[in-house]
Design an enzyme around this catalytic site. Sequence first.
Site, mmCIF file in Angstrom:
data_model
loop_
_atom_site.group_PDB
_atom_site.id
_atom_site.type_symbol
_atom_site.label_atom_id
_atom_site.label_comp_id
_atom_site.label_asym_id
_atom_site.label_seq_id
_atom_site.Cartn_x
_atom_site.Cartn_y
_atom_site.Cartn_z
ATOM 1 N N ASP A 12 2.090 -3.823 27.628
ATOM 2 C CA ASP A 12 0.992 -4.184 26.736
ATOM 3 C C ASP A 12 -0.319 -3.904 27.459
ATOM 4 O O ASP A 12 -0.349 -3.703 28.681
ATOM 5 C CB ASP A 12 1.065 -5.665 26.347
ATOM 6 C CG ASP A 12 0.274 -5.974 25.082
ATOM 7 O OD1 ASP A 12 0.842 -5.900 23.984
ATOM 8 O OD2 ASP A 12 -0.939 -6.280 25.215
ATOM 9 N N VAL B 64 -1.368 2.791 26.243
ATOM 10 C CA VAL B 64 -0.568 3.952 25.856
ATOM 11 C C VAL B 64 -1.414 5.167 25.501
ATOM 12 O O VAL B 64 -0.894 6.285 25.439
ATOM 13 C CB VAL B 64 0.383 3.620 24.687
ATOM 14 C CG1 VAL B 64 1.397 2.560 25.100
ATOM 15 C CG2 VAL B 64 -0.383 3.223 23.438
ATOM 16 N N ASN C 264 5.981 0.824 19.883
ATOM 17 C CA ASN C 264 5.498 -0.172 18.926
ATOM 18 C C ASN C 264 3.982 -0.326 18.929
ATOM 19 O O ASN C 264 3.409 -0.715 17.921
ATOM 20 C CB ASN C 264 6.155 -1.522 19.228
ATOM 21 C CG ASN C 264 5.494 -2.657 18.479
ATOM 22 O OD1 ASN C 264 5.710 -2.840 17.285
ATOM 23 N ND2 ASN C 264 4.651 -3.427 19.184
ATOM 24 N N TYR D 182 -5.843 5.734 10.437
ATOM 25 C CA TYR D 182 -4.573 5.014 10.499
ATOM 26 C C TYR D 182 -3.491 5.737 9.701
ATOM 27 O O TYR D 182 -2.380 5.974 10.200
ATOM 28 C CB TYR D 182 -4.756 3.592 9.967
ATOM 29 C CG TYR D 182 -3.504 2.743 10.030
ATOM 30 C CD1 TYR D 182 -3.116 2.141 11.220
ATOM 31 C CD2 TYR D 182 -2.707 2.547 8.901
ATOM 32 C CE1 TYR D 182 -1.962 1.367 11.286
ATOM 33 C CE2 TYR D 182 -1.559 1.778 8.956
ATOM 34 C CZ TYR D 182 -1.194 1.187 10.147
ATOM 35 O OH TYR D 182 -0.052 0.433 10.217
ATOM 36 N N LYS E 168 -0.112 7.562 11.240
ATOM 37 C CA LYS E 168 1.243 7.113 10.905
ATOM 38 C C LYS E 168 2.038 8.199 10.184
ATOM 39 O O LYS E 168 3.262 8.300 10.370
ATOM 40 C CB LYS E 168 1.179 5.833 10.070
ATOM 41 C CG LYS E 168 0.615 4.630 10.839
ATOM 42 C CD LYS E 168 1.439 4.298 12.083
ATOM 43 C CE LYS E 168 0.980 3.014 12.742
ATOM 44 N NZ LYS E 168 1.820 2.640 13.909
#
Length: 250
Positions: free
Chosen positions: A36, A63, A89, A155, A159
């Site tokens: 995280d 990330v 995730n 976004y 995705k």
Amino acid sequence: MRLSDKVVIVTGAGSGMGRAIAELFAKEGAKVVASDISEERINEVSTSIKEAGGEALGILANVAKESDVQQLIDRTVQAYGTVDILVNNAGIMDNFIPVGEVTHEHWERVLGVNLNGPMYASRAVLKIMLEKGKGVIINNASVGGLFGARGGAAYVASKHALIGLTKNTAAVYGSKGIRTNAIAPGGVNTAISGTITAPNQLGMEAIGRAGSAPMGEAQEIAYAALFLASDESSFVNGVVLTADGGWTAH
């Protein structure tokens, strides 16, 4: 237990769906590497897993930075010798900003976390999985990757691209024993809503026309991830498992 002795990396594991996945996978026997951007949250989830009798290692990583992702993979291999399952995730929302108003900086930030991060991690673990001839990659996408009015331009684009990456990886590496699938959650009660700081009115109007989303819990998404990670889904590759309480069925 379904994941006995499997080495699992979960990004964005400090809260919400990531934490639920990390804790459930540990309960199912996995050695969990919880990553995280928040050291405090990493410590919390690692402690939670250990107190429940599981095994966990917390690693701080952003990330969106390739060097952080490589360090995450390297430290996992140093600690456990391999990587069996990768759960991409980590993700952020984008204030529902439409393309006509999105800034370059905002676009790069959202795609950096939501798309580049999973690509960096997948690229790194594939080298390990190819040597073993097996492995599992799970990408946490969104119904925003299937429909236009479930987020802002950055976004939704990120995705959609993540789902494309999922299918391409599955198609290319499936014959090598590596399965790659995605989950497309709808509305889920998680901390990601905290990344929505100033929702764009025009973007919100488009989402409103899509209708109200039933709200799910992080644990429900974790069980979907468990199915995709386990041998129970051995013949499942390249799919997008929608988990949205029927939101997109209307």
